[in-house]
Scaffold this motif. Sequence first.
Motif, PDB file in Angstrom:
ATOM      1  N   GLY A   1       0.831  -1.193   0.000  1.00 43.69           N
ATOM      2  CA  GLY A   1       0.000   0.000   0.000  1.00 43.69           C
ATOM      3  C   GLY A   1       0.867   1.245   0.000  1.00 43.69           C
ATOM      4  N   TYR A   2       0.534   2.182  -0.870  1.00 50.83           N
ATOM      5  CA  TYR A   2       1.355   3.384  -1.026  1.00 50.83           C
ATOM      6  C   TYR A   2       0.539   4.672  -0.951  1.00 50.83           C
TER       7      TYR A   2
ATOM      8  N   HIS B   1       0.196  -8.433  -2.930  1.00 53.66           N
ATOM      9  CA  HIS B   1       0.945  -9.495  -2.262  1.00 53.66           C
ATOM     10  C   HIS B   1       0.205 -10.061  -1.041  1.00 53.66           C
ATOM     11  N   ALA B   2      -0.925  -9.482  -0.715  1.00 53.26           N
ATOM     12  CA  ALA B   2      -1.622  -9.888   0.505  1.00 53.26           C
ATOM     13  C   ALA B   2      -2.013 -11.362   0.496  1.00 53.26           C
ATOM     14  N   ASP B   3      -2.369 -11.886  -0.670  1.00 52.26           N
ATOM     15  CA  ASP B   3      -2.808 -13.278  -0.738  1.00 52.26           C
ATOM     16  C   ASP B   3      -1.665 -14.273  -0.574  1.00 52.26           C
ATOM     17  N   VAL B   4      -0.425 -13.829  -0.779  1.00 52.09           N
ATOM     18  CA  VAL B   4       0.707 -14.758  -0.707  1.00 52.09           C
ATOM     19  C   VAL B   4       1.659 -14.453   0.441  1.00 52.09           C
ATOM     20  N   ASN B   5       1.448 -13.340   1.114  1.00 52.35           N
ATOM     21  CA  ASN B   5       2.325 -12.939   2.217  1.00 52.35           C
ATOM     22  C   ASN B   5       1.550 -13.033   3.533  1.00 52.35           C
ATOM     23  N   PRO B   6       1.888 -14.009   4.386  1.00 52.29           N
ATOM     24  CA  PRO B   6       1.158 -14.181   5.651  1.00 52.29           C
ATOM     25  C   PRO B   6       1.166 -12.924   6.512  1.00 52.29           C
ATOM     26  N   ALA B   7       2.208 -12.136   6.425  1.00 58.24           N
ATOM     27  CA  ALA B   7       2.297 -10.916   7.228  1.00 58.24           C
ATOM     28  C   ALA B   7       1.263  -9.877   6.798  1.00 58.24           C
ATOM     29  N   MET B   8       0.670 -10.058   5.614  1.00 54.54           N
ATOM     30  CA  MET B   8      -0.314  -9.115   5.099  1.00 54.54           C
ATOM     31  C   MET B   8      -1.726  -9.698   5.136  1.00 54.54           C
ATOM     32  N   ALA B   9      -1.910 -10.778   5.875  1.00 52.25           N
ATOM     33  CA  ALA B   9      -3.195 -11.482   5.872  1.00 52.25           C
ATOM     34  C   ALA B   9      -4.360 -10.572   6.228  1.00 52.25           C
ATOM     35  N   GLU B  10      -4.159  -9.664   7.161  1.00 55.68           N
ATOM     36  CA  GLU B  10      -5.258  -8.787   7.593  1.00 55.68           C
ATOM     37  C   GLU B  10      -5.652  -7.774   6.520  1.00 55.68           C
ATOM     38  N   LEU B  11      -4.835  -7.671   5.471  1.00 52.30           N
ATOM     39  CA  LEU B  11      -5.114  -6.711   4.393  1.00 52.30           C
ATOM     40  C   LEU B  11      -5.782  -7.363   3.181  1.00 52.30           C
TER      41      LEU B  11
END
Length: 224
Positions: free
Chosen positions: A137-138, A175-185
């Motif tokens: 997110g930018y 990248h939210a669907d592939v990055n666990p750290a971004m799961a809440e997004l």
Amino acid sequence: MTFFRLDASIRHEGSVSREVADTVQRAWVERHPHDTVVRRDLTAPLLSPEVWLQAATAGFVPEEDRTPEQRAARTLASLLADELLSADAAVISAPLYNYGVPQHLKNYIDLLLTDQRFMATPLAGTPVTLVVARGGGYGPGTPREGWDHATPYLVRIFGEFFGADLTVVSAELTHADVNPAMAELRGAAAASRAEALELAQLTGRAHADQVAAKRAEKQLEGVA
């Protein structure tokens, strides 16, 4: 009429930028099913940075003194320029890589700029959709606000310098669907993708109708 499509993503499966560009192209084809679609995938084959070097240095020597490599580079640059210049409308599909423009897309632009036709708003009036996909997110207030150095550059080049009638369609948080750290997004990512796909469809149709109207106007002028 001719529709030109350029893809820069190194991913073919799961690429959001390609998915959005697919939607633009599909909307155009629905309006103009019998027209030509020209595609240029910058990853197949990948443009070598050496090509730009040869094309650029060729501009400093007389034609008869150019090396075979310089002549070949100039020929390729002219081919790439012809593809874009002959288009009635286009979509440029670009992911954000390392906060900037993919190197092969920058190489493509640099090659175009070795062709003198691209020094004077060659796309003036041509409807062009710029598709941008960003993994994070930018937007305003985000930790990476201002880190997207690709979109402003591409808007300046295609919209201002080349003179295209530019529409930007962007999707964030891809990248939210592939990055666990971004799961809440993931919810926000899905919303951004859905908005991009909707705008892509509307833009593809609008550009198709815009070009058709211009063609009809020219035909009437010819009759008159």
